[in-house]
Motif scaffolding. Structure first.
Motif, PDB file in Angstrom:
ATOM      1  N   ALA A  35     -11.946  50.860 -52.555  1.00  0.00           N
ATOM      2  CA  ALA A  35     -12.320  51.094 -53.948  1.00  0.00           C
ATOM      3  C   ALA A  35     -11.359  52.155 -54.462  1.00  0.00           C
ATOM      4  O   ALA A  35     -11.013  53.087 -53.744  1.00  0.00           O
ATOM      5  N   ARG A  36     -10.896  51.994 -55.679  1.00  0.00           N
ATOM      6  CA  ARG A  36     -10.008  52.994 -56.280  1.00  0.00           C
ATOM      7  C   ARG A  36     -10.759  53.617 -57.453  1.00  0.00           C
ATOM      8  O   ARG A  36     -10.768  53.060 -58.548  1.00  0.00           O
ATOM      9  N   VAL A  37     -11.373  54.746 -57.182  1.00  0.00           N
ATOM     10  CA  VAL A  37     -12.230  55.388 -58.176  1.00  0.00           C
ATOM     11  C   VAL A  37     -11.459  56.507 -58.864  1.00  0.00           C
ATOM     12  O   VAL A  37     -10.793  57.305 -58.214  1.00  0.00           O
ATOM     13  N   THR A  38     -11.562  56.528 -60.176  1.00  0.00           N
ATOM     14  CA  THR A  38     -10.926  57.573 -60.968  1.00  0.00           C
ATOM     15  C   THR A  38     -11.863  57.955 -62.109  1.00  0.00           C
ATOM     16  O   THR A  38     -12.912  57.341 -62.293  1.00  0.00           O
ATOM     17  N   ALA A  39     -11.483  58.968 -62.866  1.00  0.00           N
ATOM     18  CA  ALA A  39     -12.267  59.395 -64.025  1.00  0.00           C
ATOM     19  C   ALA A  39     -11.299  59.759 -65.149  1.00  0.00           C
ATOM     20  O   ALA A  39     -10.182  60.197 -64.898  1.00  0.00           O
ATOM     21  N   VAL A  77     -21.528  56.992 -55.016  1.00  0.00           N
ATOM     22  CA  VAL A  77     -20.517  57.704 -55.789  1.00  0.00           C
ATOM     23  C   VAL A  77     -21.088  59.044 -56.266  1.00  0.00           C
ATOM     24  O   VAL A  77     -22.127  59.087 -56.913  1.00  0.00           O
ATOM     25  N   GLU A  78     -20.383  60.119 -55.925  1.00  0.00           N
ATOM     26  CA  GLU A  78     -20.776  61.467 -56.332  1.00  0.00           C
ATOM     27  C   GLU A  78     -19.754  62.010 -57.319  1.00  0.00           C
ATOM     28  O   GLU A  78     -18.570  61.702 -57.230  1.00  0.00           O
ATOM     29  N   LEU A  79     -20.227  62.826 -58.244  1.00  0.00           N
ATOM     30  CA  LEU A  79     -19.376  63.433 -59.265  1.00  0.00           C
ATOM     31  C   LEU A  79     -19.629  64.926 -59.307  1.00  0.00           C
ATOM     32  O   LEU A  79     -20.770  65.371 -59.281  1.00  0.00           O
ATOM     33  N   GLU A  80     -18.546  65.687 -59.377  1.00  0.00           N
ATOM     34  CA  GLU A  80     -18.630  67.132 -59.562  1.00  0.00           C
ATOM     35  C   GLU A  80     -17.563  67.502 -60.589  1.00  0.00           C
ATOM     36  O   GLU A  80     -16.408  67.095 -60.459  1.00  0.00           O
ATOM     37  N   VAL A  81     -17.957  68.247 -61.621  1.00  0.00           N
ATOM     38  CA  VAL A  81     -17.027  68.677 -62.661  1.00  0.00           C
ATOM     39  C   VAL A  81     -16.956  70.198 -62.621  1.00  0.00           C
ATOM     40  O   VAL A  81     -17.989  70.874 -62.584  1.00  0.00           O
ATOM     41  N   ASP A 135     -16.399  53.364 -49.236  1.00  0.00           N
ATOM     42  CA  ASP A 135     -15.938  51.983 -49.385  1.00  0.00           C
ATOM     43  C   ASP A 135     -15.770  51.387 -47.991  1.00  0.00           C
ATOM     44  O   ASP A 135     -16.214  51.982 -47.005  1.00  0.00           O
ATOM     45  N   GLY A 136     -15.152  50.241 -47.888  1.00  0.00           N
ATOM     46  CA  GLY A 136     -14.985  49.574 -46.595  1.00  0.00           C
ATOM     47  C   GLY A 136     -14.094  50.318 -45.625  1.00  0.00           C
ATOM     48  O   GLY A 136     -14.036  49.976 -44.442  1.00  0.00           O
ATOM     49  N   ASN A 137     -13.402  51.343 -46.093  1.00  0.00           N
ATOM     50  CA  ASN A 137     -12.538  52.158 -45.236  1.00  0.00           C
ATOM     51  C   ASN A 137     -13.174  53.487 -44.860  1.00  0.00           C
ATOM     52  O   ASN A 137     -12.532  54.333 -44.254  1.00  0.00           O
ATOM     53  N   GLY A 138     -14.418  53.715 -45.270  1.00  0.00           N
ATOM     54  CA  GLY A 138     -15.097  54.963 -44.936  1.00  0.00           C
ATOM     55  C   GLY A 138     -15.296  55.847 -46.159  1.00  0.00           C
ATOM     56  O   GLY A 138     -15.246  55.400 -47.302  1.00  0.00           O
ATOM     57  N   ARG A 139     -15.542  57.119 -45.907  1.00  0.00           N
ATOM     58  CA  ARG A 139     -15.797  58.100 -46.966  1.00  0.00           C
ATOM     59  C   ARG A 139     -14.472  58.518 -47.609  1.00  0.00           C
ATOM     60  O   ARG A 139     -13.497  58.789 -46.906  1.00  0.00           O
TER      61      ARG A 139
END
Length: 153
Positions: A35-39, A77-81, A135-139
């Motif tokens: 997974a390629r997660v961005t913000a 999915v965790e978020l910290e700002v 994701d499928g590759n771990g944390r």
């Protein structure tokens, strides 16, 4: 003697080809499971009216959007700002139990109205977003510096 050298060279080439094929297969499998997660900040064309849990109406000119642009889903999915000094930023329309998100599918986006609780954060423009997911590759973890543009407020 030359037949022996030719055999060794051929076996070496075969071994190298096998290692290369295995490495490419393993890398492709990692890509498929990622997974390629961005913000990013998304400027709304008009202020979004947000009704907070206490009934207060507020307006948001931006949304902080979490986006999974990878081929695999992101789970937990965790978020910290944080602000520039590393102090956590609390968002008014983001209750404590909202994160972790159970899942964001590939191409999925999750917008959060940008309504910082602290007055000092409302006019600030630069922040750091820390995203963590499985994701499928771990944390996985990603740290992103982000910048908000001007608003009409």
């Amino acid at each position: 003697m030359s037949e022996w050298i030719s055999t060794v060279i051929a076996l070496s080439a075969l071994g190298l080809s096998a290692v290369t094929a295995y490495t490419q297969h393993r890398n492709r499998k990692k890509e498929i499971l990622a997974a390629r997660v961005t913000a990013y900040f998304h400027r709304t064309s008009e202020f979004a009216k947000i009704k907070l849990p206490d009934g207060t109406l507020r307006q948001a000119g931006y949304h902080l959007v979490i986006w999974n642009h990878g081929p695999a889903p992101a789970e937990n999915v965790e978020l910290e700002v944080k602000d520039r000094e590393g102090v956590g930023v609390t968002l008014a329309d983001c209750p404590d139990d909202e994160f972790p998100l159970e899942r964001i599918d590939a191409s999925g986006r999750y917008p959060i109205p940008w309504l910082p609780v602290a007055d000092a954060h409302r006019g600030a423009r630069r922040f750091t977003v820390v995203l963590r997911w499985q994701d499928g590759n771990g944390r996985q973890e990603r740290v992103l510096p982000i910048r908000r543009g001007e608003t009409n407020s």
